[in-house]
Design a protein around this motif. Structure first.
Motif, PDB file in Angstrom:
ATOM      1  N   GLY A 241      -3.554  -1.943   3.635  1.00 46.68           N
ATOM      2  CA  GLY A 241      -4.294  -2.914   4.435  1.00 46.68           C
ATOM      3  C   GLY A 241      -4.386  -2.530   5.904  1.00 46.68           C
ATOM      4  O   GLY A 241      -5.495  -2.401   6.458  1.00 46.68           O
ATOM      5  N   PRO A 242      -3.268  -2.295   6.590  1.00 50.79           N
ATOM      6  CA  PRO A 242      -3.360  -1.920   8.009  1.00 50.79           C
ATOM      7  C   PRO A 242      -4.069  -0.577   8.223  1.00 50.79           C
ATOM      8  O   PRO A 242      -4.736  -0.395   9.241  1.00 50.79           O
ATOM      9  N   THR A 243      -3.949   0.337   7.253  1.00 51.69           N
ATOM     10  CA  THR A 243      -4.679   1.599   7.353  1.00 51.69           C
ATOM     11  C   THR A 243      -6.182   1.343   7.315  1.00 51.69           C
ATOM     12  O   THR A 243      -6.946   1.890   8.126  1.00 51.69           O
ATOM     13  N   LEU A 244      -6.617   0.510   6.387  1.00 48.11           N
ATOM     14  CA  LEU A 244      -8.050   0.220   6.288  1.00 48.11           C
ATOM     15  C   LEU A 244      -8.565  -0.463   7.550  1.00 48.11           C
ATOM     16  O   LEU A 244      -9.682  -0.197   8.003  1.00 48.11           O
ATOM     17  N   LYS A 245      -7.732  -1.334   8.104  1.00 49.72           N
ATOM     18  CA  LYS A 245      -8.121  -1.978   9.369  1.00 49.72           C
ATOM     19  C   LYS A 245      -8.347  -0.933  10.461  1.00 49.72           C
ATOM     20  O   LYS A 245      -9.343  -0.992  11.186  1.00 49.72           O
ATOM     21  N   GLU A 246      -7.439   0.028  10.577  1.00 50.64           N
ATOM     22  CA  GLU A 246      -7.600   1.086  11.575  1.00 50.64           C
ATOM     23  C   GLU A 246      -8.899   1.882  11.350  1.00 50.64           C
ATOM     24  O   GLU A 246      -9.673   2.102  12.266  1.00 50.64           O
ATOM     25  N   VAL A 247      -9.100   2.293  10.097  1.00 49.58           N
ATOM     26  CA  VAL A 247     -10.220   3.200   9.820  1.00 49.58           C
ATOM     27  C   VAL A 247     -11.560   2.468   9.889  1.00 49.58           C
ATOM     28  O   VAL A 247     -12.526   2.969  10.480  1.00 49.58           O
ATOM     29  N   ILE A 248     -11.622   1.286   9.305  1.00 49.12           N
ATOM     30  CA  ILE A 248     -12.891   0.537   9.336  1.00 49.12           C
ATOM     31  C   ILE A 248     -13.259   0.173  10.769  1.00 49.12           C
ATOM     32  O   ILE A 248     -14.392   0.342  11.201  1.00 49.12           O
TER      33      ILE A 248
END
Lengths: 146, 146, 146, 146, 146, 146, 146, 146, 146, 146
Positions: free
Chosen positions: G96-103
């Motif tokens: 979840g936090p990874t996707l937030k960073e990348v998106i």
């Protein structure tokens, strides 16, 4: 017939015949605490005890079989709500770490078994108000290392 | 100095001097269960007991004051995790309704007090494995109607 | 017939006959708060009160027996949701530690009993909006040491 | 300086000077319940009350400012654990629906406000054990329809 | 007949007759939000409104009585799951402390009532996508000190 | 410097200089609700707004950078406790299904966005007690099928 | 007839006629993921799709109406338990936090819509074990400031 | 030096040097999603990747060692709160049983692995609003019987 | 006929015919653990196994179909309560991080599959008390990087 | 020095000297699983084992004492999150009732002890992917009746 059905049947008969748990205990040769727990579906009866219980209460043959089944022990409220039961939970919360200190000082690293275990309820008459004496008796199980 | 600080100080001294809860109990004239609970911050000492405890362990004057404060009794895990404490919780879950049946049959509608209450831990030697005897003694409180 | 069935029967009769809790209280000689709690299955009636209640409402003999049973007191929502009940929960959350300070300053280390306990609801007329006066009356129980 | 720091400062001074909440209440002209809640950070003081509190206890100017701030009212345990506070929670659980019945019968559809609200603690001496009298006084708020 | 049964009856009639909440609102002289909440069992109708609703929808006399009962307001999911309702919960989570800052700066220490309260839903046409305008209107209640 | 540090710095300056959220809003050209949420770390500022905010409050360059970062939006209490915020949660619980009915009747199957969203707080003066007017304005998003 | 009844009817017919979701998708002109979600009661059908589904499966007219109703989307386990669904939850927890960073690096401050959204499941054959390809396609919604 | 410390160091350098996850991905030869998850402490780097990451960012030798450690993967909120992550949780809640139906129809009884798994984020430009394309690729694991 | 109905049917037949899980295992050519889990609805049977089970127990054709369905695997208590199952949960709690250390030292960064997995129960006779030998056998799945 | 501090010291030394749990197990004469659990603070060492561990790793005398203390066994996540540990939890959820059936069929009514208990981890090489063999060995404890 499931354990819950036997429990309901026992409550109905007990009320109708105006029986006490004490009388049921005597008829089965067990303590009142244990036989009550078996009637509530929280312990399994040996065939001998089931026979006596069925005979004393006039239960069906199917009830005997259900009484002998091994129970799945579950409860509804993770934190009990009925005041009588909550007070016991509170004692565990307030005195749990104390009991751990005192038991492990006396016995070493391990626990009190809740399986090789018995419990009694006694009444101590007292002019300032009678007292409930609850005695738990569990085998000490030392932790194994390997 | 808060109760938690006194608890830490007592544990340090107890370890350093290699004391037992039993010896602390004797020095203060209280039972091992009660004095342990007071040292863990779950009960308040009378001035007399606090004086004896401070004298026996060599605690500060500030500690005496903290020992006499009325505690706020809380615990960390709503469902206990340490196996020794969990087994007690399990007993409450499995036998709670049984105890309600048996106690209320003997005493009427009411509860066992967890306030006007005492508890002891005894060791029963047994060749098949020693047994922990835990005795709870609480005043019966009948429900009032009005 | 279980307590919940008696409760439903009482609500049906109360609606049909357009009765108030106040009138039921008068007929039974109890307060409105207590008799309502008994009708909701949260307290057990003495035989005398059960008789009066059964007579006044026209309940069955089986209902009398259920009214006299000792209740298991549980509730559905660990955090209440209905606004009237939630506000009381909020008062406990916001003012709980305050009440602990004030009660224990006045009485010493102990608690207010919820068992040896009564409660009343009164209406205070007020031009700016009437006020609910809720009075809790519980025996102070000092912690025992042992 | 936050409210929590003022609370700690007040407890330290109160202990050092051996003050009671009652004396703090008198010095500020407020009730003991309310001023205790303000000292615990659960209510905001008017400038006048803050001035009196600061003067009586010898607090700093920064403390006055913190006492006047509007608090965020939160509590740690969704189900309280300390026995004194738990008993109040239990009363809400056991008697919540009863109070809803009785209050709404007397007042109509609505609630007792926890904002336009006051509360007092009194001691009723009693040879069988003193009693805590807790009085909640809240404005009745009828539901609006639109 | 309970409120839930009336709700089901209303949904069935509404579907059969292809009625809108807007038409029900007009027929009863209330807003669409309020009458919908009453039909869902979350508010009680005055006799006048209940009469109009019963007449318009062709409900039974028993339904009228249920519509006038005071509801117990509860909901199923402590954290809502349906996306439309969750987004409102999210707004409370994300903007709750912001609203506290802004409301209390404008009004002083207190809250917005959810009882002396109304709410409307409007549609704002917009070429980039229509917008929902949700307006909450609650009486400001200042905290009382005492 | 993290967003939480900027928030603390802003609160300190706001108190010291006796500023209002309204004045901060004017200085930045944003509404009071939005700028407050950004100061509380729940929204990210454009460079232009961050520049104005830093200039008006006398914040550091590092603060500007933190104000422009994209926030992770979280909150402490799954069920809010502060009364002002709880009342909003209660509105969502009580009226959530009602709003779903009314919004979807007006707009079709979909939701109100909490992202393409704005909100205002207004004060309506009223002799019976001023009223808080909270207006939420969110884009309607229809569910897509595929 | 409620959505849940339609779902049960569809499962019964699907089993009896040995149909696949793929064939149902083809008959309705929708994707297998979307039509399955609609059959499970988690999306509403347009009249056209409902007509095709009713015709293909031989459902009743009442079913058509239920398929067109706007669903209330809820699920049973806050943390899913079935292993297939739990793995998806685990991906959200771990990444979840990874996707937030990348998106947010690619798109700016905002979110991926779960409403203006579609999803497909594909099978990638692979000698080491076939692979599930799950593709989520959601509109990016930038946060609005105001 | 723990993984969390390396994460903080990476964020500081990334901000100072104004780097993107995309550039870090290119420098290490991994995808942006995976390398971000490793930088956030949710995956372990091979020595080769750790060397490239340390060289590109100018991290310490101790950081290299921490990057290669096997992580303990945990997350704070059982139900995520940040809107971007919550929407993914909502997709799992709303579409979880749908995905189970569709995946198991295509592959048989089993699951999609979250371990032998990869994921990408793509941007699809669209005049009505760009779209996030999230692709999960996991090995299908059939249940074993024995 | 759903899996739960087949489970109830199997229990009834097993009791009536006094069969053991061991005999059912032999008749189907599977292990006792696996066939029991399939009978409890937690695994799906191949057609061959379903045929044997139906033949041996005398089940209906509809039961065969239900036995072959892919199960949704869920359980009632997030923390198990029955003592036999709770002890396994306790082992996971107490030894989980230990197993992570030891497994990942032996195998590298990854997990033990619960899907490509089998389990056996054996009895080790022992004069001090027989021992349960529980053996879990799961494929090691290394984390993929990409 | 508390157990947690010893754990941190052991991890630091283990990393610096590049030791394996296997080598620590050999040096202490215990299994890798047990000695790891003791190093993680979840079991107490006998003096002999503590001496060997201190000697092998070069720990302080204070560490020896902490290693010999009786641990309080708690864990952070009621439902584990790390995938390796979660899979074990999932096995307990999916197969718990199965294990109860099979164990109680072989042994009678009782449980497998988690105290008089040992556990090993083995590696089975396999061309399709190595397998983790986890063996739990616990004394069977029959329920006592009384």
């Amino acid at each position: 017939m499931k354990k819950i059905d036997v429990t309901e049947a026992i409550f109905a008969i007990k009320k109708e015949k105006n029986l006490s748990w004490e009388s049921i205990a005597k008829a089965t040769g067990m303590t009142d605490v244990w036989i009550t727990s078996a009637c509530l579906g929280m312990n399994s009866c040996s065939e001998d005890v089931a026979d006596k219980l069925v005979a004393f209460l006039g239960l069906s043959a199917e009830a005997k079989s259900a009484l002998m089944e091994y129970p799945t022990k579950t409860w509804d409220h993770v934190i009990p709500q009925d005041p009588l039961i909550y007070r016991l939970y509170e004692v565990v919360g307030v005195y749990g770490p104390t009991l751990k200190e005192v038991i492990q000082e006396k016995f070493g690293d391990g626990i009190m078994s809740a399986i090789d275990f018995s419990m009694t309820v006694d009444k101590e008459e007292n002019p300032k108000g009678d007292r409930v004496i609850l005695t738990l008796n569990g085998k000490f199980l030392p932790y194994k290392s390997w």
